[in-house]
Design a protein around this motif. Structure first.
Motif, short mmCIF file in Angstrom:
data_model
loop_
_atom_site.label_atom_id
_atom_site.label_comp_id
_atom_site.label_asym_id
_atom_site.label_seq_id
_atom_site.Cartn_x
_atom_site.Cartn_y
_atom_site.Cartn_z
N VAL A 281 0.88 -1.18 0.00
CA VAL A 281 0.00 0.00 0.00
C VAL A 281 0.91 1.22 0.00
O VAL A 281 1.70 1.41 0.93
CB VAL A 281 -0.91 0.03 1.24
N THR A 282 0.82 2.03 -1.02
CA THR A 282 1.71 3.20 -1.11
C THR A 282 1.48 4.13 0.09
O THR A 282 0.34 4.53 0.35
CB THR A 282 1.48 3.98 -2.41
N PRO A 283 2.52 4.47 0.84
CA PRO A 283 2.36 5.35 2.01
C PRO A 283 1.84 6.72 1.62
O PRO A 283 1.98 7.16 0.47
CB PRO A 283 3.80 5.44 2.56
N ALA A 284 1.24 7.39 2.59
CA ALA A 284 0.67 8.72 2.34
C ALA A 284 1.73 9.68 1.82
O ALA A 284 1.45 10.55 0.99
CB ALA A 284 0.04 9.26 3.62
N ALA A 285 2.96 9.53 2.30
CA ALA A 285 4.05 10.42 1.88
C ALA A 285 4.69 9.99 0.57
O ALA A 285 5.61 10.64 0.08
CB ALA A 285 5.11 10.49 2.98
N GLY A 286 4.21 8.88 -0.01
CA GLY A 286 4.79 8.39 -1.24
C GLY A 286 6.06 7.58 -1.00
O GLY A 286 6.45 7.32 0.14
N LEU A 287 6.72 7.17 -2.07
CA LEU A 287 7.95 6.41 -1.95
C LEU A 287 9.12 7.33 -1.65
O LEU A 287 9.12 8.51 -2.04
CB LEU A 287 8.23 5.64 -3.25
N PRO A 288 10.13 6.84 -0.95
CA PRO A 288 11.29 7.68 -0.60
C PRO A 288 12.03 8.18 -1.85
O PRO A 288 12.04 7.52 -2.89
CB PRO A 288 12.17 6.73 0.21
N LYS A 289 12.66 9.31 -1.72
CA LYS A 289 13.49 9.85 -2.80
C LYS A 289 14.61 8.86 -3.11
O LYS A 289 15.30 8.39 -2.21
CB LYS A 289 14.07 11.20 -2.39
N GLY A 290 14.78 8.55 -4.34
CA GLY A 290 15.76 7.57 -4.77
C GLY A 290 15.10 6.40 -5.46
O GLY A 290 15.68 5.80 -6.38
N PHE A 291 13.87 6.08 -5.06
CA PHE A 291 13.15 4.99 -5.69
C PHE A 291 12.79 5.31 -7.14
O PHE A 291 12.62 4.40 -7.95
CB PHE A 291 11.88 4.63 -4.89
N GLU A 292 12.69 6.59 -7.45
CA GLU A 292 12.35 6.97 -8.83
C GLU A 292 13.50 6.66 -9.80
O GLU A 292 13.31 6.65 -11.01
CB GLU A 292 11.98 8.46 -8.90
N THR A 293 14.69 6.41 -9.28
CA THR A 293 15.85 6.12 -10.14
C THR A 293 15.96 4.63 -10.47
O THR A 293 16.80 4.25 -11.29
CB THR A 293 17.14 6.55 -9.44
N LEU A 294 15.13 3.80 -9.85
CA LEU A 294 15.27 2.35 -10.01
C LEU A 294 14.81 1.88 -11.39
O LEU A 294 13.91 2.46 -11.99
CB LEU A 294 14.46 1.63 -8.93
N SER A 295 15.44 0.81 -11.86
CA SER A 295 15.03 0.18 -13.11
C SER A 295 13.67 -0.49 -12.92
O SER A 295 13.44 -1.15 -11.91
CB SER A 295 16.06 -0.86 -13.54
N VAL A 296 12.79 -0.31 -13.88
CA VAL A 296 11.46 -0.92 -13.83
C VAL A 296 11.27 -1.78 -15.07
O VAL A 296 11.32 -1.27 -16.19
CB VAL A 296 10.35 0.14 -13.76
N PRO A 297 11.09 -3.09 -14.90
CA PRO A 297 10.91 -3.96 -16.07
C PRO A 297 9.68 -3.58 -16.88
O PRO A 297 8.64 -3.21 -16.33
CB PRO A 297 10.73 -5.35 -15.43
N GLU A 298 9.80 -3.67 -18.19
CA GLU A 298 8.65 -3.41 -19.05
C GLU A 298 7.68 -4.58 -19.03
O GLU A 298 6.49 -4.42 -19.28
CB GLU A 298 9.12 -3.14 -20.49
#
Length: 325
Positions: A281-298
């Motif tokens: 469940v995504t936290p109210a504050a969102g994901l921590p800074k740095g997670f946006e840099t992660l590789s996401v499989p297509e």
């Protein structure tokens, strides 16, 4: 009178302590480590439950279920936390679990409909490597390379079992040939994730079976951007970690309270930077800074829970046959 008052106070405190309920949760070692989520979860839950939360860490996810099957209804466990979807059908077949219904606004990539186990986090399996290395694009490229990898034993480790399902989901009847090609890439097979990752960090291998989220630990906790996760063009296999209540628990209401707590914002906000996985469940504050840099499989791969047992037996024989040559 002072003595009698003091004695009464001591007796009263002892009685209150004796009546404090205790909840025992079986989980994996890394969850209860000093850098894992266990300590923070224990403190936060005990502040709500007026109870004692006791974590029992033992190996990896598959080892947890093996221990529970051995103990049967005599187990002291009230909750099992740390198996994944690859083990749900096997866990249900034991008859040791009772339905767990909770309401949660899950933000999983797939719909969740199981009424016995509840998810608390998820991620994608991936081979983690140093960022200055060009990773293989798929298992075929990996098998053709001279790269050395560390993996986990599927009989004791959920990542190890996830790897078997990953190869099976991607290659089907050709999986045995993939394993024959990968056999000489495997440096060693460990019982669990922690040992494998430690060997990689010590330079014993070029890559280690872990998660696309693992580089977040190095980036956020160590300010180290030298680790990356390989995204394969045939897809990366998903892991959804779950928890369930034991039918023989003598603390059923407390066990239910704990499971509901684990999907609350208080717990879900702790998991990304302690268990280094995506929260269910995504936290109210969102994901921590740095997670946006992660590789996401297509492409995400996931075998249906009920189909895993038959495929697991077949895949295990393919894996054993290739690695024993």
């Amino acid at each position: 009178m002072k003595y009698l008052t003091l004695a009464a106070g001591i007796l009263g405190a002892s009685a209150a302590y004796a009546e404090t309920p205790e909840l025992t949760v079986y989980t994996y070692d890394s969850f209860v480590s000093e850098w894992g989520p266990g300590p923070a979860i224990k403190t936060a839950f005990e502040a709500e439950c007026a109870c004692t939360l006791k974590f029992e860490g033992m190996g990896d996810g598959a080892a947890l279920l093996a221990r529970l099957k051995l103990e049967g209804e005599r187990s002291e466990a009230d909750v099992l936390l740390g198996i994944d979807t690859s083990l749900i059908a096997t866990a249900k077949a034991t008859g040791l679990f009772t339905p767990t219904t909770i309401k949660a606004d899950y933000t999983l990539p797939v719909a969740w409909e199981d009424d016995t186990f509840a998810p608390y986090d998820w991620g994608y399996f991936a081979f983690v490597h140093n960022s200055d290395m060009t990773p293989p694009k798929n298992f075929t490229d990996l098998a053709a390379s001279d790269l050395k990898i560390v993996i986990q034993d599927p009989r004791s480790s959920t990542p190890g079992l996830g790897l078997l399902m990953w190869v099976k989901a991607a290659y089907g009847d050709e999986a045995a040939g993939i394993w024959e090609g990968l056999a000489d890439n495997v440096v060693t097979v460990t019982k669990g994730w922690s040992e494998a990752y430690g060997l990689f960090l010590e330079g014993e291998a070029d890559m280690v079976l872990s998660y696309t989220t693992s580089p977040a630990y190095h980036l956020i906790a160590e300010e180290d951007a030298t680790k990356s996760a390989a995204v394969f063009d045939e897809g990366n296999y998903m892991q959804i970690e779950v928890m369930g209540r034991l039918a023989a628990s003598d603390q059923p209401e407390l066990a239910q309270q704990f499971i509901e707590f684990m999907v609350s914002d208080a717990a879900q906000s702790v998991l990304p930077t302690t268990n280094w996985m995506y929260p269910a469940v995504t936290p109210a504050a969102g994901l921590p800074k740095g997670f946006e840099t992660l590789s996401v499989p297509e492409k995400a791969l996931l075998i249906a829970n009920d189909d895993v047992p038959a495929l697991r037996d077949e895949a295990l024989q393919e894996w054993l046959g290739a690695l024993s040559q």
